[in-house]
Motif scaffolding. Sequence first.
Motif, short mmCIF file in Angstrom:
data_model
loop_
_atom_site.label_atom_id
_atom_site.label_comp_id
_atom_site.label_asym_id
_atom_site.label_seq_id
_atom_site.Cartn_x
_atom_site.Cartn_y
_atom_site.Cartn_z
N LEU A 91 0.76 -1.31 -0.02
CA LEU A 91 -0.07 0.04 -0.01
C LEU A 91 1.02 1.17 0.09
O LEU A 91 0.21 2.20 -0.16
CB LEU A 91 -0.90 -0.01 1.34
N ARG A 92 2.08 1.27 0.15
CA ARG A 92 3.20 2.36 0.14
C ARG A 92 3.89 2.32 -1.07
O ARG A 92 3.75 2.86 -2.09
CB ARG A 92 3.81 2.41 1.55
N ASP A 93 4.96 1.35 -1.03
CA ASP A 93 5.93 1.16 -2.25
C ASP A 93 5.07 0.88 -3.53
O ASP A 93 5.40 1.45 -4.66
CB ASP A 93 6.92 0.46 -1.81
N GLY A 94 4.32 -0.11 -3.27
CA GLY A 94 3.53 -0.82 -4.32
C GLY A 94 2.52 0.38 -5.08
O GLY A 94 2.39 0.36 -6.33
N GLY B 197 10.18 -3.15 -9.11
CA GLY B 197 9.55 -3.58 -7.83
C GLY B 197 10.31 -4.05 -6.77
O GLY B 197 11.56 -3.79 -6.62
N ASN B 198 9.67 -4.45 -5.74
CA ASN B 198 10.30 -4.67 -4.60
C ASN B 198 10.40 -6.52 -4.51
O ASN B 198 9.68 -7.27 -5.25
CB ASN B 198 9.24 -4.63 -3.35
N ALA B 199 10.96 -7.04 -3.45
CA ALA B 199 11.03 -8.48 -3.22
C ALA B 199 9.63 -8.76 -3.18
O ALA B 199 8.81 -8.11 -2.45
CB ALA B 199 11.66 -8.71 -1.83
N VAL C 123 15.37 -5.59 6.13
CA VAL C 123 16.01 -5.34 4.75
C VAL C 123 14.76 -4.92 3.88
O VAL C 123 13.38 -5.43 4.02
CB VAL C 123 16.55 -6.50 4.06
N HIS C 124 15.08 -4.05 2.75
CA HIS C 124 14.12 -3.50 1.85
C HIS C 124 14.80 -3.67 0.39
O HIS C 124 15.72 -2.79 0.14
CB HIS C 124 13.47 -2.25 2.34
N CYS C 125 14.45 -4.75 -0.22
CA CYS C 125 15.40 -4.67 -1.53
C CYS C 125 14.42 -4.53 -2.79
O CYS C 125 13.43 -5.23 -2.97
CB CYS C 125 16.01 -6.12 -1.65
N HIS C 126 15.12 -3.70 -3.75
CA HIS C 126 14.42 -3.45 -4.82
C HIS C 126 14.91 -4.56 -6.01
O HIS C 126 15.91 -5.14 -5.83
CB HIS C 126 14.67 -2.19 -5.30
N ASN C 127 14.18 -4.62 -6.90
CA ASN C 127 14.38 -5.86 -8.01
C ASN C 127 14.93 -5.43 -9.44
O ASN C 127 14.82 -6.06 -10.23
CB ASN C 127 13.09 -6.57 -8.11
ZN LIG Z 1 11.17 1.00 -1.73
#
Ligand SMILES: [Zn+2]
Length: 507
Positions: free
Chosen positions: A12-15, A237-239, A201-205
Motif C-alpha cells: 500500500l506504500r511502495d506498491g 518492484g520490491n521483493a 531489509v528492503h530490496c528492490h528488483n
Molecule cells: Zn522501496
Amino acid sequence: MSDKIIIFDTTLRDGEQIPGASLTRFEKLEIAKQLEKLNVDVIEAGFPISSPGDLESVKEIAKAVKRPVIAGLCRAVKKDIDACRDALKPAKRGRIHTFIGTSDIHVKFITNTTREEVLRRSIEAVKLARNYCDDVEYSAMDAARTDFDYLCKIVEETIKAGATTINIPDSVGYSEPVEHGKLIHDLMNAVPNINKAIISVHCHNDLGMATANSLSAAMNGARQIECTINGLGERAGNAALEEIVMALKVRKDVYKLETNIKSEEIYKTSKLVSRYTGIPVQPNKAIVGHNAFAHASGIHQDAILKKESTFGIMTPSSIGITGHELVLTSRSGRHALSHRLSALGFKAEGEELNAIYTKFLVIADKKKEVFDEDLQALMETEGKKGFDAAYSLIDLYVATGIKITPTATVEIKINGKSFKAAGIGDGPVDATYKAINSLVKEDVTLLDYQLRSITGGKEALGEVSVRIKKGAIEVNGRGLSTDVIEASARAYLDALSKLARAKLSKV
Ligand SMILES: [Zn+2]
C-alpha cells in the motif's frame, strides 16, 4: 536469535507509488483487511504527508485493522513525523517509519548537505518519533551504497536514540546476494548495540535480485523483510512477499526460519491486489503466475500423475488455489450462494445478497456451471465498492460486421435517471465507448484496455480492465460478463464513476 521473520508488507506504500496503480480508499482498506487475513506482521499503509487523502487512508486502516502493526512512512522532517503521528492515532499498535538517504550520492544530491548533518537529523527524527510512539523504524536509504563505517555510526546512534527496527535497504536494486548478506553480517559484528533493534531489509528488483538479496540478509541475521504482493513497487518492484514466504517454507531445511503467514491466503491476496491496481501478474511469475503450477510437457504430466513430488515442489492448495471445482448452477438458491461465498471469504447479506444473487443468476443462465473463480470475480468486480456508482449500464445493443460500420446503442443510468444514445466506431467496443462518451461528456483518455477470461470454455466470463485519465486523475475500472462488449461497457462506466467520485473528493 529468534528464527521468526517479521513480514512487513509495503504494497500500500511502495506498491502504490507505481504510476497508474493508484487505489481508492475503499480498495486500500479492502487490501489491508486481506493482508490481515494473510497474517502479515506489519502493514505499511501509506505516506501520510504526501496528500490529505493518503493521511485519511492510513487513519482509516489504523481504525479498522487491529491485529498487525500499522506503519506510516515519513522523511526525517518534523512536519512529516507529525503527520504520521496524526494518521496513526487510531492504531492499536502503530509504527513511525522515518528515513533519510545515507549514501554520499544521496547526502550530496538529495539532501544537499554533509554526512554529519544527516547523522544529526537522523538522531533528531528518531528521538521525536519515539516521543510519539514506542515502535520506531529508521531506514538508512541507499544503505547498500553507503560508506560502511559511516553506516555503522548511523545504526549505532539511531538505536541509541530509540529506534526499535533498523532498515538496511537496497533502494536502487544494485546489490547482489553474497554482498547484501555480508553487509548484514558485518553490521551485526561491528555495531556494539545492534542486538537492541530488529534488523530489516528492503530490496528492490532492478537486477532481479530482490528476493535473493532479502533471503541472503535473513541468513545473516536480518529478522524483518519488507516486501509487496506480486512484487509491486517502484521501477522493477520490491521483493515479492509470496516468493519470500514460500522459499522460507519449501526450503526450511536451508533457511531454518519461519513466518506467521497463512500461505493459503496468498493466491487470493495476489488476485485482489492485481484487480484493484489494474496490474496483471505475468503468467510465468513465481508462485502466483497463471502457469506457476501448470505442467505442459507430457513427460512432466505423466510423472506428476504418478507422484506429485516428481516435479511439483509445492502444492497449489498450499497457496490457496482450489481448482476448477463446479459448485453452483442456476438452480442453486440464495442460501447455497451465500454459503459458497462465505467459504471463499466474502460476506453478503440482505439487500446486497439479493443484488449479487440476481447477477449470479444471469451468469449461471449463460454459463450453466459456475466455478469458484467466477464467484470470486463476480464479488470483486460487481460487489460493494464503498460508494454508489454515478453511472450504470441498463441496456446495450451492438451491430457489427466486416462490411458494415459498427454501431452501438447504450442506455445508462446517470445519477438515477435513464439516458439513451448511439455511436459508431472502428469496432464494437469503440462504438460503445463513443455512445457512452456522448452521454457522460467527460473528455477522458483511455490509457489501457485489457480483456481476459476467468475460467475456460466458450461460455467463460470475460473480465475487462480499463485505465482512464483526465487531467492529473488516473483511475481503473473493471467489468465482468460472458459478453465481452458488455464487460467493456461495464468497465468503462466503472472507471467513469470512480472519476466522478475522485473529482468530488479525494477518493
Ligand atoms: Zn522501496
